[in-house]
Design an enzyme around this catalytic site. Structure first.
Site, PDB file in Angstrom:
ATOM      1  N   SER A 145      27.386 -31.969 -29.618  1.00  0.00           N
ATOM      2  CA  SER A 145      26.699 -33.251 -29.488  1.00  0.00           C
ATOM      3  C   SER A 145      25.222 -33.126 -29.855  1.00  0.00           C
ATOM      4  CB  SER A 145      26.835 -33.787 -28.070  1.00  0.00           C
ATOM      5  OG  SER A 145      26.312 -32.871 -27.140  1.00  0.00           O
ATOM      6  N   GLU A 161      28.808 -36.105 -32.546  1.00  0.00           N
ATOM      7  CA  GLU A 161      29.548 -36.829 -31.494  1.00  0.00           C
ATOM      8  C   GLU A 161      28.918 -38.161 -31.082  1.00  0.00           C
ATOM      9  OE1 GLU A 161      30.619 -34.193 -28.223  1.00  0.00           O
ATOM     10  OE2 GLU A 161      30.825 -32.483 -29.573  1.00  0.00           O
ATOM     11  N   ARG A 213      23.979 -37.230 -12.597  1.00  0.00           N
ATOM     12  CA  ARG A 213      24.890 -37.633 -13.666  1.00  0.00           C
ATOM     13  C   ARG A 213      26.246 -38.040 -13.106  1.00  0.00           C
ATOM     14  NH1 ARG A 213      22.735 -37.407 -18.292  1.00  0.00           N
ATOM     15  NH2 ARG A 213      20.805 -36.236 -18.371  1.00  0.00           N
ATOM     16  N   CYS A 214      26.777 -39.109 -13.661  1.00  0.00           N
ATOM     17  CA  CYS A 214      28.072 -39.608 -13.203  1.00  0.00           C
ATOM     18  C   CYS A 214      29.007 -39.798 -14.387  1.00  0.00           C
ATOM     19  CB  CYS A 214      27.890 -40.934 -12.483  1.00  0.00           C
ATOM     20  SG  CYS A 214      26.921 -40.775 -10.985  1.00  0.00           S
ATOM     21  N   TRP A 256      39.214 -33.103 -15.846  1.00  0.00           N
ATOM     22  CA  TRP A 256      38.211 -34.143 -15.627  1.00  0.00           C
ATOM     23  C   TRP A 256      38.820 -35.539 -15.611  1.00  0.00           C
ATOM     24  CZ3 TRP A 256      33.802 -31.655 -19.074  1.00  0.00           C
ATOM     25  CH2 TRP A 256      33.354 -30.499 -18.428  1.00  0.00           C
ATOM     26  N   GLU A 265      27.904 -20.483 -22.257  1.00  0.00           N
ATOM     27  CA  GLU A 265      26.606 -20.627 -21.587  1.00  0.00           C
ATOM     28  C   GLU A 265      26.126 -19.255 -21.142  1.00  0.00           C
ATOM     29  OE1 GLU A 265      25.933 -23.936 -18.652  1.00  0.00           O
ATOM     30  OE2 GLU A 265      26.019 -22.254 -17.281  1.00  0.00           O
ATOM     31  N   HIS A 272      19.881 -27.326 -20.387  1.00  0.00           N
ATOM     32  CA  HIS A 272      19.697 -28.116 -19.167  1.00  0.00           C
ATOM     33  C   HIS A 272      18.217 -28.307 -18.859  1.00  0.00           C
ATOM     34  CE1 HIS A 272      23.823 -28.569 -18.009  1.00  0.00           C
ATOM     35  NE2 HIS A 272      24.046 -27.299 -18.242  1.00  0.00           N
TER      36      HIS A 272
HETATM   37  N1  GLN Z   1      31.143 -30.471 -27.536  1.00  0.00           N
HETATM   38  C1  GLN Z   1      30.577 -30.939 -26.315  1.00  0.00           C
HETATM   39  C2  GLN Z   1      29.111 -31.280 -26.502  1.00  0.00           C
HETATM   40  O1  GLN Z   1      28.465 -30.636 -27.252  1.00  0.00           O
HETATM   41  C3  GLN Z   1      30.725 -29.890 -25.226  1.00  0.00           C
HETATM   42  C4  GLN Z   1      30.169 -30.368 -23.901  1.00  0.00           C
HETATM   43  C5  GLN Z   1      30.483 -29.437 -22.750  1.00  0.00           C
HETATM   44  O2  GLN Z   1      30.811 -28.308 -22.932  1.00  0.00           O
HETATM   45  N2  GLN Z   1      30.367 -29.884 -21.549  1.00  0.00           N
HETATM   46  O3  GLN Z   1      28.589 -32.164 -25.884  1.00  0.00           O
END
Ligand code: GLN
Ligand code: ZN
Length: 617
Positions: free
Chosen positions: A292, A343, A374-375, A420, A524, A553
């Site tokens: 994204s 995205e 965040r929601c 999710w 991550e 983040h």
């Molecule tokens: N492809 C998604 C993005 O880049 C991955 C998001 C995620 O791992 N939570 O937003």
């Protein structure tokens, strides 16, 4: 409501520089002193009950932890001036912690009875049992008969029964009445928070009127229905404390089951890696993102206008395509090697797919907290899953038409889509995940057929669904990995399959991540100070790896030097031809200013190191 001392310490980490062998639980005596003062203060203020949340008690506890439970609640229970104590557990059964708690002088114990059975609760004879018979983790109506049966069984032994939800109502939307657009047949099966509270009251009434000679009265709300603190993410069971899971063995699963005539697997990784290298012709330390790009105010406004009928499909589509053009041009200008379309069409990586698959319903107001402020609105998976038509192909192929560099298709993996969402409970979870995997598999093949050479199937929730107790973990990982492999094994050797993990201690399940058999995994890492690279298992990781070098983040932009240091750390433990350069996660929540500056530094750091990498033997 206070977190219990045992859970508090089991979720704590030793500070850097703590003596070898130190565990936070070693400080129990000191911490109990603080709890004693707190309880005395609350008693002086006239507080009648205090709930101590101890979700760690539903994980595997060893002798040391069980001794801590006994010590904690004997000491707090023996205080003279204190409120009544309720020790609340949830997200599973108490197991070996049950008799231990039963032996302490606390007045009440909260138990999760939404799925577990009340056998064994006889140990709580004489105590108040807060019976969580209404599930706080799903959106389904409670089976009255089953719940009442459980309550009657509890009443056999308990001194008093309090009817409650199985955990806090943090995980479910507020009010079903707001969802006027849902199919009425589905609506009849649903209960959100308000409806669940009504169920609790109704069940208490039913129990009170169920004849049981000499049975005690049933208070509905003293103490209040059990409420719990927020876990790390919306559908996240409380994290297993490191001490309880670090040594969990991880099984390497067998390949996915496949229907007759389908491609069952791809060539071994070295064969694929060579085919992809020849086809993609990337430099060493290739730079890419997780998918994204920032979701701008204009994009959100366009989506809202579309939903309100103020913008037509064609105009919205053109708005998204304009965004894709900009994102592709930006990545070319910054010098990234594998591009993404950004995205822009997705408000959420799960909801977008749910909106395009049969078997899911989406709500209009069903927000639940994901993390921090965040929601998300988790979709409701209520029927068989089918993909009526390609979902992402037109966006990805449009992006690829704009550039000679490889564009990667971006999909969400079957485990994460299910994790999710609120999921039907009339089928085993495994079967539901495989249905979704079938749909993802079709999408992977369509992306490949449209000419894409790289497809990423994200599984950030792979670790999240891991059962809290070791006993179920191997079996879970086996089918979760098999589902992922089924979703991706329809691709040819030349197509690079990638995955991505975040929001979790991926290092704890690295063998399973490797077993996904993705050609490249981005994970991550920067956010946790590259702890991942210190894990012995990383050295044995058999495929491409992109340990994140940019903590997305944070609004902070890392310098090229910082990125370079993280890359050098990666190069010390991984073969250079398998290292990728990427952020920790998607860039959706950042601004373009931050993203441009950070990606510039990622490219710069990669370029500085490329010469040295190329001249290595
Ligand atoms: N492809 C998604 C993005 O880049 C991955 C998001 C995620 O791992 N939570 O937003
Ligand atoms: Zn991520």
């Amino acid at each position: 409501m206070v977190i219990g001392p045992v859970t508090f310490l089991l979720l704590a980490e030793a500070a850097p520089g703590a003596p070898a062998g130190f565990a936070p639980l070693d400080r129990l005596t000191d911490v109990l002193g603080v709890y004693e003062r707190l309880l005395a203060t609350l008693a002086a203020e006239g507080v009648g009950w205090v709930q101590l949340d101890e979700p760690a008690l539903v994980t595997d506890l060893g002798a040391v932890e069980l001794a801590a439970v006994r010590a904690a609640y004997e000491r707090l229970g023996c205080l003279t001036d204190r409120p009544s104590l309720l020790v609340a557990s949830y997200f599973g059964g108490l197991g070996e912690a049950l008799p231990v708690l039963a032996g302490t002088p606390v007045e009440a114990v909260g138990v999760d009875l939404a799925h577990g059975d009340p056998a064994g609760l006889g140990a709580l004879a004489g105590k108040t049992v807060v019976a969580g018979v209404v599930s706080g983790r799903d959106v389904w109506r409670t089976d009255r008969e089953r719940a009442l049966g459980a309550l009657l069984a509890v009443r056999e032994h308990a001194g008093r029964v309090v009817v409650s939800t199985s955990c806090s109502l943090l995980h479910v939307p507020y009010d079903l009445d707001a969802e006027t657009g849902l199919d009425p047949a589905l609506r009849r099966r649903l209960a959100f928070a308000d409806q669940k509270v009504a169920e609790v009251v109704e069940l208490a009434d039913l129990l009170a009127s169920a004849s049981a000679p000499g049975s005690p009265a049933v208070p509905v709300s003293a103490p209040a229905p059990v409420t719990v603190p927020a876990p790390a993410s919306a559908s996240d069971p409380v994290a297993v404390p490191a001490s309880a899971s670090a040594s969990a063995p991880v099984a390497v699963p067998a390949p996915a089951p496949a229907p007759m005539g389908e491609r069952t697997g791809r060539s071994p990784y070295p064969v694929r890696a060579a085919a992809q290298a020849a086809h993609l012709r990337l430099p060493p330390l290739p730079v890419t993102t997780i998918g994204s790009f920032p979701q701008t105010g204009e994009l959100r406004a366009a989506r809202a206008a579309l939903a309100a009928g103020e913008l037509d499909e064609a105009a919205y589509e053109e708005r998204v395509r304009a965004e894709i053009r900009e994102v592709v041009a930006l990545q070319e200008r910054l010098g990234l090697d594998v591009l993404v379309h950004g995205e822009p069409e997705r408000n959420d990586m799960v909801q977008y797919f749910a909106e395009h698959l049969d078997g899911f319903a989406v709500t209009r107001h069903g927000w639940v907290q994901s993390y921090g402020s965040r929601c998300t609105r988790p979709p409701i998976l209520h029927g068989d899953v089918r993909r009526p038509e390609p979902i992402t192909v037109r966006w990805a192929s449009y992006a690829q038409s704009l550039t000679a560099r490889p564009v990667k298709g971006m999909l969400t993996g079957p485990v994460t889509i299910v994790a999710w969402s609120f999921v039907r409970d009339d089928l085993p979870l495994r079967d539901v995940v495989f249905q979704v995997a079938d749909a993802v598999r079709a999408e992977v093949r369509d992306l490949e057929a449209t000419g894409l050479s790289v497809v990423q199937v994200d599984e950030p929730a792979l670790r999240e669904l891991l059962p809290l107790r070791r006993a179920g973990q191997d079996a879970y990982l086996e089918w979760a990995v098999a589902a992922y492999r089924w979703a991706t094994s329809g691709a040819g050797d030349r197509t690079q399959i990638r995955t991505h993990l975040c929001y979790s201690d991926a290092d704890q399940i690295l063998a399973a991540v490797d077993a996904l058999d993705a050609d490249v995994t981005s994970v991550e890492s920067a956010r946790s100070g590259a702890r991942l690279l210190g894990e012995p298992a990383v050295k044995g990781f058999g495929r491409g790896l992109g340990p994140g070098v940019y903590d997305i983040h944070s609004p902070r932009v890392p310098t090229a030097d910082e990125v370079g240091e993280l890359l050098e750390a990666a190069l010390r433990v991984l073969p250079a031809d398998r290292v990728w350069v990427n952020p920790d996660c998607g860039l959706k929540t950042r601004t373009y200013g931050q993203v441009e500056a950070a990606l510039t530094n990622l490219v710069e750091a990669a370029r500085r190191l490329r010469g040295a990498v190329e001249s290595r033997p």
